[in-house]
Design an enzyme around this catalytic site. Structure first.
Site, mmCIF file in Angstrom:
data_model
loop_
_atom_site.group_PDB
_atom_site.id
_atom_site.type_symbol
_atom_site.label_atom_id
_atom_site.label_comp_id
_atom_site.label_asym_id
_atom_site.label_seq_id
_atom_site.Cartn_x
_atom_site.Cartn_y
_atom_site.Cartn_z
ATOM 1 N N THR A 133 49.417 7.867 -4.826
ATOM 2 C CA THR A 133 48.986 7.244 -6.209
ATOM 3 C C THR A 133 48.593 8.286 -6.832
ATOM 4 O OG1 THR A 133 47.793 5.405 -4.985
ATOM 5 C CG2 THR A 133 47.018 5.993 -7.115
ATOM 6 N N HIS A 139 43.134 -2.197 -6.319
ATOM 7 C CA HIS A 139 43.815 -1.196 -6.520
ATOM 8 C C HIS A 139 45.069 -1.733 -7.520
ATOM 9 C CE1 HIS A 139 46.270 2.227 -5.928
ATOM 10 N NE2 HIS A 139 46.410 2.365 -4.406
#
Ligand code: NCD
Length: 305
Positions: free
Chosen positions: A54, A132
């Site tokens: 990420t 997320h």
């Protein structure tokens, strides 16, 4: 400017717009001709929890588009939060430096709390077991790209559903499209929270729950495996009891449809036998690569470009 805190409440139109932009980004990367649309912008990537994909894909996305990056990859130790500064104060300060802020934090609701005081767009890169959303978007992008559709699918989520934040961001996106069904397969101890199940029912989701993996495999168009989230367990003994209950073995693949795909947000620990990686249905490394294109599109969306 647009915050990106949750996939709940996003319109199908917005989602499709971002995914189509991600397709353009993939094409531009492939051609080696990326327009420097973020030239002179500074992106802050502030991570209070570990991350490989990420953080580094957000940073790569920013750099590819011509932005500069400032980052704290271990903000719990290295930022003033270690001294007790609130996320609100940290955010107020970062707004004076950066044009957008990407936050990962162990506490649900942190990105939203930051957005409330921020004058710059906030992107939630994972708030504990909360959400997320950039992962949800890259997962949807992957499904569309691999299966050439995003409706009429049976999606099996397997493993740690109690703490999975990626599930919680992907499910609302899939519910924007008709006839998608979910099978939630997890050990009893790792079932989805009951409040979440009530919310799904209220929102008209079509789903079943079960405590074994094997019988769900044959029904899947998408088999979405998850890691048992060790860091969310108060007692490591409880983690040890459940950590190896759901493992996808090579022999299980004989029951998986030929045109199904296996996804995983990664990191994979024990959940997927590495012998499966060579199977064309194993889409998880392609999924991770898609994260770059989707995060390029998300940075442009956040900055209103
Ligand atoms: C996931 C996360 O951090 O929620 N990883 C990721 O962002 N690619 C899943 C996980 O850590 O298990």
């Amino acid at each position: 400017m647009n915050n990106f805190i949750s996939t709940k409440g996003l319109s199908k139109e917005t989602v499709e717009l971002i995914l189509s932009r991600a397709g353009d980004m993939e094409e531009e990367c492939f051609q080696g001709k990326i327009k420097p649309l973020l030239k002179d912008k500074i992106i802050a990537c502030i991570f209070f929890e570990p991350s490989t994909r990420t953080r580094l894909s957000f940073e790569t996305a920013a750099l590819k588009l011509g932005a500069s990056v400032i980052s704290a990859e271990n903000a719990a130790e290295n930022s003033s939060s270690h001294k007790g500064e609130t996320i609100e104060d940290t955010t107020r300060i970062l707004c004076g430096y950066a044009d957008a802020i990407v936050y990962r934090h162990p506490t649900p609701g942190t990105a939203l709390a930051a957005a409330k005081v921020s004058t710059k767009p906030i992107i939630n890169a994972g708030d504990g077991p909360g959400e997320h959303p950039s992962q949800g978007m890259l997962d949807l992008y992957t499904i569309k790209k691999e299966l050439k559709k995003s409706d009429d699918l049976t999606v099996v989520f397997a493993g740690d559903l109690l703490y999975s934040r990626t599930l919680k961001s992907l499910v609302p996106l899939l519910m924007l499209y008709p006839n998608n069904k979910f099978i939630f397969a997890s050990p009893k101890e790792l079932e989805l929270p009951r409040e979440y199940i009530s919310e799904l029912k209220k929102n008209g989701a079509v789903f079943t729950e079960q405590n074994d993996l094997k019988s769900a495999i044959a029904k899947a168009d998408v088999l979405y495996m998850t890691r048992v989230q060790k860091e969310r367990f108060a007692d490591v003994e409880d983690y040890n009891k459940v950590k190896d209950l759901f493992i996808l073995q090579k022999e299980d693949l004989k029951n998986l449809n030929q045109d199904a795909i296996i996804m995983h947000p990664l990191p994979r620990i024990n959940e997927i036998d590495p012998a499966i990686d060579a199977d064309p249905r194993a889409a998880y490394f392609r999924e991770a690569q898609n994260g770059l294109y989707v995060r390029m599109a998300l940075l442009l969306y956040a900055l209103g470009l």
